[in-house]
Design a protein around this motif. Structure first.
Motif, PDB file in Angstrom:
ATOM      1  N   ASN A 145       0.827  -1.198   0.000  1.00 22.21           N
ATOM      2  CA  ASN A 145       0.000   0.000   0.000  1.00 22.21           C
ATOM      3  C   ASN A 145       0.866   1.255   0.000  1.00 22.21           C
ATOM      4  O   ASN A 145       1.393   1.664   1.028  1.00 22.21           O
ATOM      5  CB  ASN A 145      -0.926   0.006   1.221  1.00 22.21           C
ATOM      6  CG  ASN A 145      -1.773   1.267   1.289  1.00 22.21           C
ATOM      7  OD1 ASN A 145      -2.055   1.892   0.263  1.00 22.21           O
ATOM      8  ND2 ASN A 145      -2.177   1.649   2.491  1.00 22.21           N
ATOM      9  N   TRP A 147      -0.424   4.199  -0.871  1.00 20.41           N
ATOM     10  CA  TRP A 147      -1.335   5.342  -0.861  1.00 20.41           C
ATOM     11  C   TRP A 147      -0.973   6.410   0.165  1.00 20.41           C
ATOM     12  O   TRP A 147      -1.088   7.614  -0.137  1.00 20.41           O
ATOM     13  CB  TRP A 147      -2.762   4.867  -0.656  1.00 20.41           C
ATOM     14  CG  TRP A 147      -3.798   5.952  -0.771  1.00 20.41           C
ATOM     15  CD1 TRP A 147      -4.627   6.393   0.213  1.00 20.41           C
ATOM     16  CD2 TRP A 147      -4.136   6.715  -1.939  1.00 20.41           C
ATOM     17  NE1 TRP A 147      -5.455   7.387  -0.257  1.00 20.41           N
ATOM     18  CE2 TRP A 147      -5.164   7.604  -1.585  1.00 20.41           C
ATOM     19  CE3 TRP A 147      -3.644   6.732  -3.240  1.00 20.41           C
ATOM     20  CZ2 TRP A 147      -5.724   8.494  -2.492  1.00 20.41           C
ATOM     21  CZ3 TRP A 147      -4.204   7.638  -4.148  1.00 20.41           C
ATOM     22  CH2 TRP A 147      -5.229   8.501  -3.771  1.00 20.41           C
ATOM     23  N   PRO A 148      -0.534   6.082   1.384  1.00 20.81           N
ATOM     24  CA  PRO A 148      -0.186   7.161   2.322  1.00 20.81           C
ATOM     25  C   PRO A 148       0.876   8.107   1.772  1.00 20.81           C
ATOM     26  O   PRO A 148       0.868   9.296   2.097  1.00 20.81           O
ATOM     27  CB  PRO A 148       0.338   6.393   3.550  1.00 20.81           C
ATOM     28  CG  PRO A 148      -0.371   5.083   3.496  1.00 20.81           C
ATOM     29  CD  PRO A 148      -0.453   4.758   2.028  1.00 20.81           C
ATOM     30  N   ASP A 151      -1.214   9.850  -1.636  1.00 18.17           N
ATOM     31  CA  ASP A 151      -2.529  10.456  -1.402  1.00 18.17           C
ATOM     32  C   ASP A 151      -2.519  11.981  -1.516  1.00 18.17           C
ATOM     33  O   ASP A 151      -2.063  12.688  -0.615  1.00 18.17           O
ATOM     34  CB  ASP A 151      -3.022  10.044  -0.014  1.00 18.17           C
ATOM     35  CG  ASP A 151      -4.444  10.495   0.259  1.00 18.17           C
ATOM     36  OD1 ASP A 151      -5.034  11.168  -0.601  1.00 18.17           O
ATOM     37  OD2 ASP A 151      -4.975  10.160   1.339  1.00 18.17           O
ATOM     38  N   ARG A 154      -4.667  13.890   1.292  1.00 20.81           N
ATOM     39  CA  ARG A 154      -3.956  14.031   2.572  1.00 20.81           C
ATOM     40  C   ARG A 154      -2.907  15.132   2.481  1.00 20.81           C
ATOM     41  O   ARG A 154      -2.729  15.911   3.423  1.00 20.81           O
ATOM     42  CB  ARG A 154      -3.309  12.695   2.945  1.00 20.81           C
ATOM     43  CG  ARG A 154      -2.695  12.663   4.333  1.00 20.81           C
ATOM     44  CD  ARG A 154      -1.872  11.405   4.524  1.00 20.81           C
ATOM     45  NE  ARG A 154      -2.670  10.207   4.405  1.00 20.81           N
ATOM     46  CZ  ARG A 154      -3.006   9.412   5.419  1.00 20.81           C
ATOM     47  NH1 ARG A 154      -2.609   9.720   6.649  1.00 20.81           N
ATOM     48  NH2 ARG A 154      -3.718   8.325   5.221  1.00 20.81           N
ATOM     49  N   SER A 210     -12.437  16.111   2.583  1.00 19.41           N
ATOM     50  CA  SER A 210     -11.199  15.679   3.245  1.00 19.41           C
ATOM     51  C   SER A 210     -10.551  16.834   3.993  1.00 19.41           C
ATOM     52  O   SER A 210     -10.090  16.681   5.127  1.00 19.41           O
ATOM     53  CB  SER A 210     -10.227  15.114   2.205  1.00 19.41           C
ATOM     54  OG  SER A 210     -10.763  13.991   1.551  1.00 19.41           O
ATOM     55  N   PHE A 223      -8.077  10.707   8.346  1.00 23.66           N
ATOM     56  CA  PHE A 223      -7.704   9.703   7.352  1.00 23.66           C
ATOM     57  C   PHE A 223      -7.519   8.316   7.970  1.00 23.66           C
ATOM     58  O   PHE A 223      -7.615   7.310   7.268  1.00 23.66           O
ATOM     59  CB  PHE A 223      -6.438  10.139   6.618  1.00 23.66           C
ATOM     60  CG  PHE A 223      -6.675  11.238   5.628  1.00 23.66           C
ATOM     61  CD1 PHE A 223      -7.062  10.950   4.332  1.00 23.66           C
ATOM     62  CD2 PHE A 223      -6.537  12.571   5.992  1.00 23.66           C
ATOM     63  CE1 PHE A 223      -7.312  11.961   3.417  1.00 23.66           C
ATOM     64  CE2 PHE A 223      -6.770  13.588   5.085  1.00 23.66           C
ATOM     65  CZ  PHE A 223      -7.160  13.280   3.791  1.00 23.66           C
ATOM     66  N   ASP A 227     -11.940   8.439   6.528  1.00 18.41           N
ATOM     67  CA  ASP A 227     -11.749   8.529   5.082  1.00 18.41           C
ATOM     68  C   ASP A 227     -11.871   7.147   4.448  1.00 18.41           C
ATOM     69  O   ASP A 227     -11.060   6.252   4.723  1.00 18.41           O
ATOM     70  CB  ASP A 227     -10.375   9.116   4.771  1.00 18.41           C
ATOM     71  CG  ASP A 227     -10.149   9.258   3.279  1.00 18.41           C
ATOM     72  OD1 ASP A 227     -10.911   9.992   2.636  1.00 18.41           O
ATOM     73  OD2 ASP A 227      -9.220   8.604   2.753  1.00 18.41           O
ATOM     74  N   SER A 230      -8.667   5.903   2.130  1.00 20.48           N
ATOM     75  CA  SER A 230      -7.499   5.512   2.917  1.00 20.48           C
ATOM     76  C   SER A 230      -7.734   4.200   3.651  1.00 20.48           C
ATOM     77  O   SER A 230      -6.850   3.332   3.705  1.00 20.48           O
ATOM     78  CB  SER A 230      -7.148   6.613   3.925  1.00 20.48           C
ATOM     79  OG  SER A 230      -6.767   7.793   3.262  1.00 20.48           O
ATOM     80  N   ARG A 231      -8.924   4.046   4.208  1.00 23.01           N
ATOM     81  CA  ARG A 231      -9.224   2.803   4.916  1.00 23.01           C
ATOM     82  C   ARG A 231      -9.272   1.613   3.963  1.00 23.01           C
ATOM     83  O   ARG A 231      -8.824   0.515   4.286  1.00 23.01           O
ATOM     84  CB  ARG A 231     -10.570   2.937   5.654  1.00 23.01           C
ATOM     85  CG  ARG A 231     -10.573   3.933   6.805  1.00 23.01           C
ATOM     86  CD  ARG A 231      -9.628   3.496   7.929  1.00 23.01           C
ATOM     87  NE  ARG A 231      -9.923   2.153   8.399  1.00 23.01           N
ATOM     88  CZ  ARG A 231     -10.768   1.866   9.390  1.00 23.01           C
ATOM     89  NH1 ARG A 231     -11.406   2.839  10.007  1.00 23.01           N
ATOM     90  NH2 ARG A 231     -10.961   0.623   9.775  1.00 23.01           N
TER      91      ARG A 231
END
Length: 463
Positions: A145, A147-148, A151, A154, A210, A223, A227, A230-231
């Motif tokens: 993952n 994405w963090p 993103d 975010r 967001s 998040f 969110d 994100s989850r």
């Protein structure tokens, strides 16, 4: 870290017994999915549907019996905890990922508002449905993952001052559940995949929500709890072989992040896991002829189609959740344990994420491969792409990979549940019996998923 032991004779027999029918099923059909004007392909199954579904359910049931023969706790623990440390990507790579995310957001909004109206030539449509939902989400469970780091929502939210109000514990993950169901509902009932302007508007609205949520509760709380995107990607990331720890990146066996206790903390987290399983099934089901037959009587008597779809989503999610909670109650009875059904539901829930990952792959792989060349060409000139963009002719074997992914996800889920049971119960028979209920639920999910991917896909009717 220890090496994994060589496969035993029992393990080799188990692999052969499971993979043989899986290979037969994988060769039996082609997969289709819908997303307005950018998807659409026929699916076919060359064996009777009842045999196709029964064989798939039998594969999952047989895998449970074979997994039950693995009773060595040390062996199970070695599989779950095996890993290798990987070189960290470094700060420069994370900054590059953040910049790429912001650029993708800017291209999506600009192309959606000012690009060509044809969805197959619009960068916003292709970035969201092919680049993100098709390929990036796929990478979250096949690789890890990221994405963090990427993103853009975010990243923008971090630039806004926050009131840092305490996030209400009573809300938990329920806002993320509602958000995920809402996003999929909008994808189904509105022309998001056909109307770039509408898509850009939804992306901007999501960005505004967001930023507002982060401004009130703080970026990490918003998040991390509310969110849905994100989850969702964090959940898929637990299936992946690469994860980030306090010591950096770590390689593990696929799916073993699902055996970690404590990642699903309450009924709200259970509800989110079930929602992840449900939404892709719903997205595929509403493009089938059976759905058209079920919905037509309600539409014919004057019920608005949007309400029909909404009621189907609420009822379907409730059915999926009730089935899973019933399996947890059954586990309490069959295992003869004092653990509450809610605790069992919490501990076994991560296994369902392997099912969701397999179905997402089956539902989206063909479309992502077919339109990946279009995405590459359009991104070279997002506001004025060429009049003709390439589309790859996807071979039939891709559909077989999708069917294998559905079954593979369910087989992985069986192992995760088996490992979880042996971590919960000291008695071996009790551990095996505790899995009866969740295995029945998995068989039901398997047959439902296989039925959907074996149906001809299409645009949802009455809209």
């Amino acid at each position: 870290m220890r090496r994994l032991p060589r496969p035993t004779r029992l393990a080799r027999r188990a692999v052969t017994a499971v993979l043989a029918p899986l290979a037969a099923l994988a060769a039996a059909g082609r997969v289709a999915a819908h997303a307005g004007g950018i998807r659409g392909a026929a699916a076919s199954v060359t064996v009777p549907t009842w045999l196709f579904l029964a064989t798939g359910g039998a594969v999952v049931g047989a895998s449970f019996l074979l997994a039950s023969a693995v009773t060595d706790r040390a062996y199970i623990r070695r599989i779950d905890t095996w890993g290798r440390t990987l070189p960290d990507a470094g700060r420069a790579a994370r900054l590059l990922a953040r910049a790429a995310g912001l650029l993708a957001l800017a291209v999506t909004v600009a192309a959606g508002l000012f690009g060509p109206p044809a969805p197959g030539r619009n960068a916003a449509v292709l970035v969201v449905w092919i680049g993100w939902w098709g390929l990036f989400v796929l990478s979250a469970y096949l690789v890890g993952n990221g994405w963090p780091a990427v993103d853009p929502f975010r990243t923008v939210a971090r630039a806004v001052p926050s009131l840092d109000r305490e996030y209400p514990d009573r809300l938990g993950s329920w806002p993320a559940v509602a958000g995920l169901l809402t996003l999929v509902y909008l994808e189904v009932v509105t022309p998001l995949a056909d109307d770039p302007r509408l898509l850009a508007g939804v992306v901007l609205a999501y960005l505004g929500l967001s930023v507002a949520g982060s401004a009130v509760f703080g970026v990490d709380d918003w998040f991390g709890n509310a969110d849905p995107v994100s989850r969702l990607l964090a959940a898929y990331g637990r299936v992946a072989p690469v994860t980030r720890t306090d010591d950096g990146l770590r390689l593990r066996l696929p799916g073993m992040g699902l055996t970690d206790a404590g990642r699903v903390e309450g009924r709200d987290d259970v509800g989110f896991v079930v929602a992840v399983v449900f939404v892709t099934t719903y997205d595929g089901f509403v493009g089938t002829a059976l759905w058209a037959d079920l919905a037509r009587p309600f539409v014919d008597i004057g019920v608005p189609p949007l309400l029909v779809y909404l009621l189907a989503m609420v009822a379907g999610y409730g059915l999926f959740l009730a089935l899973y909670l019933a399996s947890a109650s059954a586990a309490r009875r069959t295992a003869d344990t004092y653990l509450a059904p809610g605790e069992l539901a919490r501990r076994f829930a991560p296994s369902l994420l392997a099912i969701a990952a397999g179905y997402h792959l089956a539902h989206n792989l063909g479309t992502a491969l077919a339109l990946a060349p279009s995405l590459a060409v359009v991104l070279a000139s997002p506001l004025s792409p060429p009049a003709e963009v390439p589309v790859l002719l996807v071979p039939d074997w891709v559909g077989g990979v999708g069917v294998a992914a559905v079954l593979g996800g369910h087989l992985l889920a069986v192992w995760v549940a088996h490992s979880t049971a042996y971590g919960l119960f000291p008695d071996r028979l009790q551990a095996i019996r505790s899995q009866y209920g969740v295995t029945v639920a998995m068989v039901a999910y398997t047959m439902a998923s296989l039925w959907v991917v074996s149906r001809p896909g299409g645009v949802p009717p009455f809209l």
